[in-house]
Motif scaffolding. Structure first.
Motif, short mmCIF file in Angstrom:
data_model
loop_
_atom_site.label_atom_id
_atom_site.label_comp_id
_atom_site.label_asym_id
_atom_site.label_seq_id
_atom_site.Cartn_x
_atom_site.Cartn_y
_atom_site.Cartn_z
N GLY C 60 0.82 -1.21 0.00
CA GLY C 60 0.00 0.00 0.00
C GLY C 60 0.85 1.26 0.00
O GLY C 60 1.83 1.36 0.73
N ARG C 61 0.48 2.20 -0.86
CA ARG C 61 1.29 3.41 -1.00
C ARG C 61 0.79 4.58 -0.16
O ARG C 61 1.26 5.70 -0.29
CB ARG C 61 1.30 3.84 -2.48
CG ARG C 61 1.80 2.77 -3.45
CD ARG C 61 3.26 2.42 -3.18
NE ARG C 61 3.83 1.69 -4.31
CZ ARG C 61 4.55 0.57 -4.19
NH1 ARG C 61 4.75 0.02 -3.00
NH2 ARG C 61 5.05 -0.01 -5.26
N GLY C 62 -0.21 4.32 0.68
CA GLY C 62 -0.78 5.42 1.47
C GLY C 62 0.00 5.69 2.74
O GLY C 62 -0.20 6.71 3.39
N LYS C 71 -4.78 -7.70 1.25
CA LYS C 71 -5.93 -6.93 1.71
C LYS C 71 -7.17 -7.29 0.88
O LYS C 71 -8.26 -7.50 1.43
CB LYS C 71 -5.64 -5.43 1.59
CG LYS C 71 -6.59 -4.56 2.39
CD LYS C 71 -6.45 -3.09 2.00
CE LYS C 71 -5.80 -2.27 3.08
NZ LYS C 71 -5.78 -0.83 2.77
N ASN C 88 -8.49 6.27 -1.69
CA ASN C 88 -8.05 7.28 -0.74
C ASN C 88 -7.23 8.32 -1.49
O ASN C 88 -6.05 8.13 -1.77
CB ASN C 88 -7.23 6.62 0.37
CG ASN C 88 -6.94 7.59 1.51
OD1 ASN C 88 -7.01 8.79 1.33
ND2 ASN C 88 -6.60 7.04 2.67
N GLU C 91 -4.73 12.57 0.28
CA GLU C 91 -3.36 13.09 0.31
C GLU C 91 -3.14 14.34 1.16
O GLU C 91 -3.17 15.46 0.66
CB GLU C 91 -2.90 13.38 -1.13
CG GLU C 91 -1.43 13.72 -1.19
CD GLU C 91 -0.87 13.50 -2.59
OE1 GLU C 91 -0.20 12.49 -2.79
OE2 GLU C 91 -1.14 14.34 -3.48
N GLY C 179 -7.79 11.09 6.02
CA GLY C 179 -6.95 10.18 5.25
C GLY C 179 -6.88 8.83 5.92
O GLY C 179 -6.61 7.81 5.27
N GLU C 181 -8.14 5.51 7.08
CA GLU C 181 -9.17 4.83 6.29
C GLU C 181 -10.55 4.80 6.92
O GLU C 181 -11.56 5.01 6.24
CB GLU C 181 -8.71 3.43 5.90
CG GLU C 181 -8.35 2.56 7.09
CD GLU C 181 -7.81 1.19 6.66
OE1 GLU C 181 -7.47 1.04 5.48
OE2 GLU C 181 -7.77 0.29 7.50
N ASN C 215 -7.91 1.70 -0.89
CA ASN C 215 -6.47 1.85 -1.11
C ASN C 215 -6.15 3.26 -1.55
O ASN C 215 -7.01 4.00 -2.01
CB ASN C 215 -5.97 0.87 -2.18
CG ASN C 215 -5.85 -0.54 -1.64
OD1 ASN C 215 -6.70 -1.40 -1.86
ND2 ASN C 215 -4.78 -0.77 -0.90
N ASN C 216 -4.89 3.54 -1.45
CA ASN C 216 -4.36 4.81 -1.89
C ASN C 216 -4.43 4.91 -3.42
O ASN C 216 -4.44 3.90 -4.12
CB ASN C 216 -2.91 4.88 -1.40
CG ASN C 216 -2.18 6.09 -1.91
OD1 ASN C 216 -1.34 5.98 -2.79
ND2 ASN C 216 -2.51 7.24 -1.38
N SER C 219 -1.70 3.11 -5.13
CA SER C 219 -1.88 1.65 -5.08
C SER C 219 -2.79 1.20 -6.22
O SER C 219 -2.49 0.23 -6.93
CB SER C 219 -2.48 1.22 -3.75
OG SER C 219 -1.72 1.69 -2.67
C1 LIG Z 1 -3.73 10.01 10.33
C2 LIG Z 1 -3.64 9.24 9.06
C3 LIG Z 1 -3.70 9.89 7.85
C4 LIG Z 1 -3.64 9.18 6.67
N1 LIG Z 1 -3.70 9.85 5.51
C5 LIG Z 1 -3.68 9.15 4.35
C6 LIG Z 1 -3.78 9.82 3.11
O1 LIG Z 1 -3.89 11.05 3.06
N2 LIG Z 1 -3.78 9.08 1.98
C7 LIG Z 1 -3.69 7.73 2.01
O2 LIG Z 1 -3.72 7.10 0.96
N3 LIG Z 1 -3.57 7.07 3.16
C8 LIG Z 1 -3.57 7.74 4.33
N4 LIG Z 1 -3.49 7.05 5.51
C9 LIG Z 1 -3.40 5.59 5.48
C10 LIG Z 1 -4.76 4.98 5.39
O3 LIG Z 1 -5.29 4.82 6.68
C11 LIG Z 1 -4.76 3.62 4.74
O4 LIG Z 1 -3.84 2.84 5.38
C12 LIG Z 1 -4.45 3.65 3.30
O5 LIG Z 1 -5.24 4.56 2.61
C13 LIG Z 1 -4.67 2.28 2.73
O6 LIG Z 1 -4.28 2.25 1.39
P1 LIG Z 1 -2.95 1.54 0.91
O7 LIG Z 1 -2.91 0.20 1.55
O8 LIG Z 1 -3.11 1.48 -0.55
O9 LIG Z 1 -1.83 2.38 1.34
C14 LIG Z 1 -3.52 7.77 6.70
C15 LIG Z 1 -3.45 7.13 7.92
C16 LIG Z 1 -3.50 7.85 9.09
C17 LIG Z 1 -3.43 7.13 10.38
#
Ligand SMILES: Cc1cc2nc3c(=O)[nH]c(=O)nc-3n(C[C@H](O)[C@H](O)[C@H](O)COP(=O)(O)O)c2cc1C
Ligand code: SF4
Ligand code: FES
Lengths: 689, 164, 438
Positions: C60-62, C71, C88, C91, C179, C181, C215-216, C219
């Motif tokens: 995951g790129r988030g 996942k 998601n 950003e 952000g 999830e 997902n981001n 991703s």
């Molecule tokens: C406080 C906080 C802010 C977050 N902000 C973002 C965000 O702006 N963009 C994002 O993709 N993930 C963000 N995340 C992570 C997401 O909770 C989530 O793990 C992610 O979107 C999952 O996608 P991925 O597995 O593709 O990374 C954040 C997590 C936390 C705890």
């Protein structure tokens, strides 16, 4: 049921059903895990982080309020790490919290204070400027002080989930977050005060109580609310012979944490300046104060005289006097005065219901517990939230906790609509359109309002039986002892325990219309508010707390104590018998039981009547009234005992035309409500006096 | 309340975007788009949105006060948002913020008396690699220098000749 | 127009259309292998799609770096409930500005990624949750979505296969916490951006109480290339436990700040010197944030021999995060940096749980006072202790995100804090009022 899960908490082997939360499993094992936001029965928050515990193999502390038990789990609730975390959280909490416990209204019964005492975060390292917000008044009875608020969201949840009102919200974010009322700067809601009671700290305070006293300076008396038929247990805080607070101190009543505005605040009729404190007699056409002895003698003499010449008595009993008083009254009337002209204000057709249920094995009366447990509930012709607040809460809790299906058949929109499985707008016939769905339910509890009576009620019971499922019924009634008035035989056609009278006497309208009535004896009722007394020569004796329309027309007025100054029992709408207990007595007044006893004594009827001791009278009730042979310890210890269901025909004519509900809303309560400043202030606040 | 036909069309599309019974989902987009048209979220708008999506006004208030881009009072015609978060801070964002404040004589979330320009010091706006960055309404300005900022403020004043 | 010059060291997989004329248009997309992966996926079983994503080692790129294929496999396919795709695009992590470009220059790649995700879990609707500040992207995405409907890539009976899928954009309104999830899902449902209790995770109970893959942007954008060219090809670009490329946002004191697509495992030193053109003004590196302001800060010494991948970062007790690399040179005031970072988290704390709500606010006040020259000796330890009292005890990871960089800065740059104590205090200054949001 699935097999229980085995786990270890603080070295003890524990079993719990799957899905149990660790905090609950621990509690059942006698291990208390501290928490602010966790509140049994409300949705989970995991916000306060006080309930963190150590779980073996978990990389960090876990919130026990959202952690389900798991097989072989090893939990430690009081390790140095846990204690340090709690202390740290308390230190955070206190940064913006005023440290003025000595002047805070909640001092002495504050959960935050207790917690700091336990984990010690007494000295603060916080040297910055606190974030300050002014205290706000949201309604005549609700004040909010944001800096004291710890944001546990209990108030928001009890209002939204418990009450189904949703008048509170959370605004802003981060450290500026606070609770907000539904109308910008003020609240429009049930004013039940549940938010105040549930607040662990001094953030929400009661307009009726705040800064009047300290919790440890009060005596706490657990008694039964006198305002409606639901029979909530209320704890009166008494200081210097005044009631200063009503609340729900130990949650030990059938109502659990519930109280409505009346139960919580409308005790203030007690100290109303117009409370009668001396007997009055009509002298020279005017009511004048006289000593008790003179008033009683005059009443006894008159009664004796009328009885002697075979004159006509009319006796009107009360829906808010105790079972003992009601029993004693009808006994004196029937056996002492020799009259069957005895009645009370009827607000529901319970008699027809009992009769209609006879011989139906699958049908019975419902208890308040049934309303919480039944798989399905049908509400017919009643606005529960307004007129039966606790039953409404109970049904909603059933829906929230057990996903019960709620069905509604009413003319107007009601609160239950919001979560009902089906809503039918219209009269009682509307139940027909639900037949198929209801027949598929495993069981059903039906609550119906006063308009369902006589033949219509028989039809409803017939409908219930035709569903071929177990059905239980609640015949809704108005007042705190409406049920007891029926059960104790305050009816011309019925003796205690719904046994038919051989010579039915006059009903209230008949008494009022009787041109040659000699005596009208009224106890805790106000028939002349709506009616006229036809007999010009009737000698009216009235036992009352205030100069009501009826009292004003009396020859003798005897100042009565309220339910909050009595001992004895009352029976609520669902047949639960509970005890009134109070250390109070308004000066100059006497409980009705004593007044009746004194009249009997003056008349020389003491041997017939037996002592006017509530316990002794209750013994008589147990022996004479079927259904009331109850286990005394349950009642004596402040609990509720369910009257046994009567099962058999009631061989008396039902008089549905006499039934009329006052349909008291949340802010009304007959005569008592008229003398409650709190109820008035809330109504005035809404321009609805 | 009545809105422009474009906004009504947007509302209609939004309300159809979510599964049945989930119209509450449209709340935040509705508030944002309506705010763009009306300048702020008025009490009237709160009630209107609550009515249209079937929630209580306090449920809208809860949301409105949570999100930093929603506001109850109108901002300037040009809302100048200066990022001072870490990447911008390292490249002069804080100085740009001071400069904007002193040039306009207003501070955080303040509006020029004629309503032409308002200022806000904002958190990271997602322009870190082209920092320091400023957003005017929804438009990004990257690699902002003190000179560029002065020119920008001047042009915003020119568009709004009554500005100080 | 691109915002920065590309670097020859980039391996352009997700960004390969950047810079093409009219790159956001569906015709450009179709002319460059667009929707080819979708056609392929339509022939594959859901299990095979997920398997291919697993093979790609896409994480995951988030920020959290959770394996994407795994996942997706958590979604209960046999659940009778509808399933949803949520992108998601919030950003908001300071230092991060990559998703914006993926949506601006190649929106169809994201839509195609959603479609393939939908095939994998049997979803029929998807939402792109875009931070409120990125309003212009809503127009771009709505236009792309309209094009896709027009050409039969969205809607009923996609490409004649009977598959149907609807895509929608949804705007946020200014809240970093959205952000996270579960907070995002709350926000998507028209509520305050307060996180949910987890478990259950979104894969099981997500949007509208239904199974959801969330997902981001990046991703999802990686999925079409993975399906098109095979998971293995993608995996081979990266390191053994993390496949593919990562969009890296270089910012701060660097000569050529910009967003660059670099293979996972790219050496940090090379990234700074060759991709980023070295530290501005020929200065020396002082501190390095690898993946957005939530990550513990590394010193220059700690960056030696470091590569840009999840495990290498974990070994140095920090995180690859979102790819927001912030470079701080030798003259950077670390006290001011710590203050600015804490101001951000105090502003963005949703207020739900005590340690984060009160902890960030308190730390912000101490750091403000400290940076104003009014610090006292005990403050330095206090800052570290308070941050540790938040760590691991909050309701969601935002508390950790505030604590971790703070702990790392006071521990690694303690001398700078000490130095502050000996400076002349400036003329007294009024307490800065707390910002009222809204
Ligand atoms: C406080 C906080 C802010 C977050 N902000 C973002 C965000 O702006 N963009 C994002 O993709 N993930 C963000 N995340 C992570 C997401 O909770 C989530 O793990 C992610 O979107 C999952 O996608 P991925 O597995 O593709 O990374 C954040 C997590 C936390 C705890
Ligand atoms: S519900 Fe009725 S009995 Fe209970 S507190 Fe309210 S008024 Fe009293
Ligand atoms: S730090 Fe300013 S845009 Fe990210």
């Amino acid at each position: 049921m699935a097999d229980p899960v085995k786990l270890t908490i603080d070295g003890r082997q524990i079993q719990a059903p799957p899905g149990t939360l660790v905090i609950d499993a621990a509690k059942r094992a006698g291990i208390e895990i501290p928490a602010f936001c966790y509140y049994e029965g409300l949705s989970l928050q995991a916000a306060c982080r006080m309930c963190l515990v150590e779980v073996e193999k978990a990389p960090k502390l876990m919130a026990s309020c959202t952690l389900p038990v798991a097989e072989g789990m090893v939990v430690r609730t009081e390790t140095p790490q846990v204690a340090q975390a709690r202390k740290a959280t308390l230190e955070f909490l206190l940064t913006n919290h005023p440290l003025d416990c000595p002047v805070c209204d909640k001092g002495g019964e504050c959960e935050l204070q207790d917690m700091v005492f336990r984990y010690g975060a007494g000295e603060s390292r916080f040297t910055e400027v606190k974030h300050h917000v002014e205290e706000k008044q949201w309604s005549p009875v609700v004040f909010y002080d944001a800096p004291r608020c710890i944001l546990c969201f209990r108030c928001v949840r009890i209002c939204t989930e418990g009450m189904g009102v949703g008048a509170l919200g959370i605004v802003n974010r981060g450290v500026l977050s606070e609770i907000a009322p539904n109308h910008g700067d003020h609240l429009e809601c049930d004013e039940c005060g549940m938010c105040i009671d549930i607040c662990p700290v001094g953030a929400l305070t009661s307009g009726a109580y705040r800064y009047k006293t300290r919790p440890w300076e009060m005596e706490h008396a657990g008694t039964i609310c006198t305002h409606c038929s639901n029979g909530c247990k209320v704890t009166l805080g008494v200081r210097n012979h005044e009631i200063v607070r009503g609340n729900n101190r130990d949650h030990s009543g059938i109502n659990g944490e519930f109280l409505c505005i009346k139960g919580r605040y409308a005790f203030d009729f007690f100290g109303h300046p117009e409370r009668l404190q001396s007997p009055l007699m009509r002298i020279d056409g005017k009511l004048q104060e006289v000593p008790w002895s003179r008033a009683l003698a005059a009443v006894a003499a008159k009664f004796q005289e009328v009885k002697g010449r075979g004159g006509k008595f009319g006796v009107i009993g009360s829906t808010r006097t105790t079972n003992e008083e009601n029993y004693y009254l009808q006994k004196l009337a029937r056996q002492g005065l020799g009259t069957n002209h005895i009645d009370h204000h009827r607000s529901g057709d319970l008699v027809t219901l009992i009769d209609a249920l006879s011989g139906r094995p699958n049908a019975s009366l419902a208890t308040t517990a049934d309303l919480y447990n039944a798989k399905a509930v049908l509400v017919v012709a009643a606005d529960l939230a307004s007129e039966q607040p606790f039953l409404s809460f109970q049904v909603r809790a059933n829906y929230r906790h057990h996903q019960a299906r709620i069905y509604v058949v009413t003319e107007k929109a009601v609160r239950e609509d919001a979560y009902a499985a089906a809503v039918v707008r219209g009269g009682v016939d509307g139940v027909e359109s639900l037949r198929e769905r209801l027949a598929r339910e495993p069981e059903l509890a039906i609550l119906f309002g006063a308009s369902v009576k006589g033949e219509e009620l028989r039809k409803l019971v017939e409908f219930g039986s035709s569903l071929s499922i177990p059905v239980k019924y609640v015949c809704l009634l108005d007042y705190s002892n409406s049920r007891g008035a029926i059960d104790m035989g305050l009816m011309p056609e019925l003796l205690p325990g719904c046994r038919p009278s051989e010579q039915p006497g006059m009903t209230i309208p008949e008494m009022l219309a009787c041109a040659d009535l000699d005596v009208l004896w009224v106890i805790g009722a106000n028939p002349l508010a709506r009616g006229q007394l036809a007999s010009a020569n009737a000698f009216a004796v009235v036992q009352e707390m205030f100069l009501t329309e009826t009292a004003l027309a009396a020859q003798v007025v005897l100042p009565a104590s309220s339910a909050y100054e009595k001992t004895g029992t009352v029976t609520n709408v669902t047949g639960e018998v509970q005890r009134l207990a109070s250390p109070l007595r308004k000066m100059g007044t006497k409980p009705d039981l004593e007044i009746i006893g004194l009249i009997a004594k003056e008349m020389g009827l003491a041997p017939l009547m037996g002592p006017w001791d509530a316990g002794k009278v209750f013994d008589q009730i147990r022996q004479t009234a079927p259904g009331y042979n109850l286990p005394l310890p349950a009642i004596a210890s402040g609990g509720a005992a369910q009257t046994a269901a009567l099962n058999g025909r009631v061989a008396a004519p039902s008089r549905p035309e006499l039934i009329q509900s006052a349909a008291n809303g949340l802010f009304e309560s007959g005569t008592l409500g008229r003398y409650s400043k709190i109820l008035h202030s809330v109504l005035e606040g809404r321009g609805r006096t | 309340m009545t809105f422009s036909t474009e906004l009504e069309a947007k509302f209609a599309r939004l309300l159809a975007s979510y599964p049945p019974g989930r119209q509450r989902s449209a709340m935040i987009p509705m508030l944002m788009f309506a705010q763009d048209e009306l300048g702020c979220v008025s009490a009237e708008l709160v009630n209107e949105v609550a009515r249209r999506i079937g929630v209580t006004p306090v449920q809208v208030e809860e949301v409105l006060t949570y999100y930093s881009m929603l506001h109850r009072k109108p901002l300037g015609k040009a809302h100048v948002q200066v990022c001072t978060n870490i990447s911008c801070l390292l490249t002069g964002g804080a100085e740009l913020w001071e400069q904007a404040c002193s040039r306009l004589g207003i501070g955080h979330k303040e509006v020029l008396p004629d309503g032409s320009i308002s200022l806000e010091e904002v958190e990271c706006i997602g322009a870190c690699s082209w920092a320091p960055a400023i957003q005017v309404n929804y438009q990004f300005h990257h690699f902002v220098t003190p000179e560029k900022l002065d020119r920008l403020l001047a042009s915003l004043r020119n568009e709004n000749p009554h500005a100080v | 127009m691109l915002y920065n010059e590309p670097s020859p060291l980039e391996i352009k997989v997700l960004t390969r259309r950047f810079g093409l004329p009219n790159s956001a248009h569906i015709d450009t997309y179709l002319a460059t292998d667009g929707y080819k992966a979708l056609r392929k996926a339509l022939e594959m079983t859901p299990k095979d799609i997920i398997e291919e994503v697993k093979v790609s080692n896409l994480r995951g790129r988030g920020g959290a770096g959770f394996p994407v294929g795994m996942k997706w496999s958590f979604v209960p396919r046999d659940s009778p409930k509808p399933k949803y795709i949520v992108v998601n695009a919030d950003e908001s992590e300071p230092g991060t500005c990559k998703d914006r470009l993926l949506m601006e220059f190649d929106p169809h790649q994201l839509i195609e990624g959603m479609l393939i995700g939908a095939l994998a879990v049997d979803a029929h609707a998807g939402y792109i949750y875009i931070r409120g500040e990125y309003r212009y992207l809503i127009d771009i995405l709505d236009k792309a979505i309209a094009e896709a409907y027009e050409r039969g890539y969205l809607g009923r009976n996609i490409l004649g296969t009977g598959f149907h899928f609807d895509a929608y954009t949804h705007t946020g309104a200014g809240a970093y916490e959205c952000g996270e999830e579960s907070a995002l899902l709350e926000s998507l449902e028209g509520k305050r951006g307060v996180p949910r209790i987890r478990p259950p995770f979104p894969a099981v109970v997500g949007a509208f109480q239904c199974p959801t893959i969330l997902n981001n942007v990046e991703s999802f954008c990686a999925v079409p290339p993975i399906i098109r060219d095979g998971g293995k090809a993608f995996a081979d670009l990266g390191v053994p436990k993390a496949g593919g490329t990562k969009l890296t946002c270089l910012s701060g004191h660097i000569n050529k700040p910009g967003v660059y697509e670099l293979p996972l495992g790219f050496p940090v030193d090379k990234m700074i010197q060759e991709v980023g053109g070295g530290i501005r003004g020929g200065k020396k590196l002082k501190a390095f944030i690898p993946g957005g302001s939530s990550c513990p800060v590394l010193t220059a010494a700690e960056c030696e021999g470091l590569t840009m991948d999840y495990d290498a970062m974990a070994a140095r007790k920090t995180m690859l995060g979102s790819g927001g690399v912030v470079i701080m040179d030798q003259d950077t005031d670390m006290v001011k940096a710590a203050l600015r970072i804490m101001r951000f988290y105090a502003h963005e704390s949703c207020g739900w749980c005590i340690p984060c709500r009160e902890g960030t606010a308190w730390l912000r006040k101490i750091l403000q006072r400290f940076s104003d020259g009014l610090g006292v000796r005990g403050d330095i330890n206090l800052i570290g202790e308070l941050a540790k009292n938040m760590l691991g005890r909050t309701f969601c990871p935002l508390g950790d995100a505030a604590a971790l960089p703070t702990i790392s800065i006071v521990e690694k740059f303690r001398d700078e804090f000490e130095a502050y104590l000996t400076r002349q205090p400036p003329p007294s200054r009024a307490e800065e009022p707390l910002r009222v949001i809204a």
